[in-house]
Design an enzyme around this catalytic site. Structure first.
Site, PDB file in Angstrom:
ATOM      1  N   SER A  69      35.462  50.319  44.291  1.00  0.00           N
ATOM      2  CA  SER A  69      36.368  49.552  45.150  1.00  0.00           C
ATOM      3  C   SER A  69      35.659  48.399  45.851  1.00  0.00           C
ATOM      4  O   SER A  69      36.294  47.414  46.226  1.00  0.00           O
ATOM      5  CB  SER A  69      37.019  50.470  46.181  1.00  0.00           C
ATOM      6  OG  SER A  69      36.028  51.137  46.933  1.00  0.00           O
ATOM      7  N   ASP A 102      37.746  52.577  58.613  1.00  0.00           N
ATOM      8  CA  ASP A 102      37.124  52.281  57.325  1.00  0.00           C
ATOM      9  C   ASP A 102      35.949  51.336  57.587  1.00  0.00           C
ATOM     10  O   ASP A 102      36.149  50.153  57.868  1.00  0.00           O
ATOM     11  CB  ASP A 102      38.165  51.629  56.401  1.00  0.00           C
ATOM     12  CG  ASP A 102      37.575  51.176  55.059  1.00  0.00           C
ATOM     13  OD1 ASP A 102      36.325  51.211  54.910  1.00  0.00           O
ATOM     14  OD2 ASP A 102      38.348  50.776  54.167  1.00  0.00           O
ATOM     15  N   HIS A 135      34.691  49.252  53.301  1.00  0.00           N
ATOM     16  CA  HIS A 135      35.207  48.059  52.609  1.00  0.00           C
ATOM     17  C   HIS A 135      35.094  46.834  53.519  1.00  0.00           C
ATOM     18  O   HIS A 135      34.658  46.947  54.666  1.00  0.00           O
ATOM     19  CB  HIS A 135      36.653  48.329  52.170  1.00  0.00           C
ATOM     20  CG  HIS A 135      36.753  49.494  51.241  1.00  0.00           C
ATOM     21  ND1 HIS A 135      37.092  50.766  51.665  1.00  0.00           N
ATOM     22  CD2 HIS A 135      36.504  49.597  49.919  1.00  0.00           C
ATOM     23  CE1 HIS A 135      37.068  51.590  50.632  1.00  0.00           C
ATOM     24  NE2 HIS A 135      36.705  50.903  49.554  1.00  0.00           N
TER      25      HIS A 135
END
Ligand code: NAG
Ligand code: NAG
Ligand code: NAG
Ligand code: NAG
Ligand code: NAG
Length: 464
Positions: free
Chosen positions: A187, A428, A431
């Protein structure tokens, strides 16, 4: 090494013996002295040699990777191990070293574009607006999901000893004309791919561009340039049970450590390949299902060891299949995480949540970037130096504790009240928001000369 040197010297002496008898005697005496008084050193030398030739490790078996075995089941998310045992010690047979490229070293001495700092620049950044990119991911669209401090969008990477060229979208499209650019990995590399698509799509009219549905291979196509920018989901590089981009399991990962052929069939025709792999190896042990195992018997190995096997298998493919005159291959180094604010601010207890500015401590390095992994990757990439260019994002991303989505993204699972009351708990910190850090990654990459010439890379990249 020392032993080699000695025998080399001996040859020379025997040739010149008649001319320098006294010198020979003195040197021989010196060697005898060294041997007698340096037993420990000599022992170490022998141990070192044993290690290299594997006389002692009789149990080590070397597996030749990427052998086609048509009768074999392809791993998918339903694959299971019939049973699991300890690691047998099998290794991937080493690739032939490609001749090292002196040109590349010369080029990188001129300026290390990966060493620098993030400067505030709201005049030229962001390079695109979040709502203007129809391919934005809900995982990365931080402003849309409530982030109001936008400083993370106004940062430009400034190398210490040179200037990068400005982003020029038409120039980039000209370089991509008739070519396939493919990102392969997890990702984080998908984020880099989305960044690249967002950077590029603005100048293509909507009826002249297409995006295929999300699949292991997702393709953005620009008709007038006959070019594609693609993303292949392959978080572990090797074939695995996690190769479905949506339905995958992080908890029980099974890999085929000796084959990348399933993915290679998708990436082999790309002209420019950008690989990454790291975080999927960081979650406890991995199960190995070797091609030679017919009965579904797996072995279990720690993540670093398993990653080394997969990287070796990937390197074998690159070494045997990549013609550097026809294909450019890049490897993106590990992407850092910011889970512990005490690492940049001792005494504090948070993570990336609420961070609004980069870390301005030169060479800051957090615990999320694993040094043994870096060393292993360095070793493998150095054997491929004429075929793979390193995009070393680790240090520059380390500074960007402010660049993560934290709570400002779409979460797929429903958040519980106790999570909502403690935002740091579900942040998060892996990312990167877009526009943001990955746009840098697209910027110099866009300037790699796609006429396949190493030497001119930095000359073209640098502002004169
Ligand atoms: C850039 O930032 C400066 C200082 O914060 C501010 O005065 C200026 O209006 C900003 N310019 C733009 C184009 O946002
Ligand atoms: C981008 O590159 C093209 C072609 O080289 C050039 O014509 C154009 O002026 C450049 N645009 C900018 C903003 O520099
Ligand atoms: C488009 O690009 C592909 C390679 O990606 C090439 O094989 C094909 O010939 C190109 N088509 C045209 C019309 O240029
Ligand atoms: C597991 O064992 C069964 C019975 O021995 C066999 O039929 C099956 O093919 C095995 N599974 C795999 C993945 O090899
Ligand atoms: C990447 O950079 C770091 C330091 O910034 C260095 O330690 C590491 O060896 C580099 N890795 C590669 C593969 O060049």
């Amino acid at each position: 090494m020392m032993a080699n040197k000695v025998s080399f010297m001996m040859q020379r002496w025997s040739r010149k013996k008649t001319h320098f008898p006294l010198l020979v005697i003195l040197l021989l005496a010196f060697i005898v002295f060294t041997v007698l008084h340096n037993e420990r050193t000599i022992l170490q030398i022998h141990e070192g040699e044993d290690h290299v030739h594997h006389h002692r490790e009789a149990s080590v078996t070397y597996v030749k990777p990427n052998r086609l075995n048509p009768s074999q089941d392809v791993l998918d998310r339903f694959s299971k191990c019939n049973s699991t045992r300890g690691y047998s010690g099998r290794r991937i047979a080493r690739v032939d070293r490609s001749p090292s490229s002196g040109q590349r070293r010369m080029a990188s001495e001129k300026c290390d574009v990966f060493s620098g700092e993030w400067v505030f620049d709201n005049a030229s950044y962001p390079l695109y607006n979040e709502p203007d990119c129809p391919y934005m991911s809900d995982q990365l669209a931080c402003h849309k999901h409530g982030r109001s401090d936008l400083g993370y969008q106004y940062r430009r990477w400034q190398p210490h000893n040179c200037n990068l060229k400005r982003w020029n979208v038409t120039e980039m499209w000209e370089k991509l004309r008739g070519k396939r650019l493919m990102f392969v990995g997890d990702s984080l590399n998908r984020g880099q791919w989305i960044s690249m698509v967002c950077l590029l799509q603005a100048v293509i009219p909507p009826n002249k561009r297409t995006m295929s549905p999300n699949a292991p291979l997702t393709i953005f196509r620009a008709e007038e340039y006959n070019a594609t920018v693609e993303f292949l989901w392959a978080p572990l590089l090797a074939e695995s049970n996690s190769d479905d981009p949506v339905n995958h399991r992080l908890d029980e990962r099974i890999i085929r450590p000796d084959s990348v052929l399933k993915h290679a069939s998708q990436w082999e025709h790309a002209d420019i390949l950008v690989f990454n792999s790291y975080l999927w190896w960081r979650q406890g042990p991995v199960k190995l299902l070797w091609s030679a195992e017919d009965n579904g018997v797996c072995e279990e190995l720690d993540g670093l060891g398993a990653m080394e096997l997969a990287m070796g298998t990937w390197a074998d493919w690159v070494a045997s299949k990549v013609d550097p005159l026809k294909k450019r291959v890049f490897f993106v180094t590990m992407s850092p995480t910011h889970f512990w604010s005490r690492e940049w601010e001792p005494g504090s207890e948070g993570n990336c949540f609420g961070q609004k500015t980069p870390i301005d401590l030169e060479s800051y390095w957090g615990s999320g970037s694993d040094l043994p992994t870096m060393r292993m990757v360095n070793k493998i990439l150095s054997q491929l130096s004429s075929k793979v260019s390193v995009i070393n994002i680790t240090q520059l991303s380390e500074y960007r504790k402010d660049g993560h989505p934290s709570i400002y993204r779409k979460f797929w699972e429903t958040l519980r009240p106790e999570q909502l009351s403690n935002p740091a708990s579900y942040s998060d910190c892996i990312h990167w928001c877009l526009p943001g850090v990955p746009d840098w990654q697209g910027r110099p990459l866009s300037l790699f000369p796609l006429d396949w010439n190493y030497l001119f890379f930095l000359i073209l990249t640098l502002d004169s």
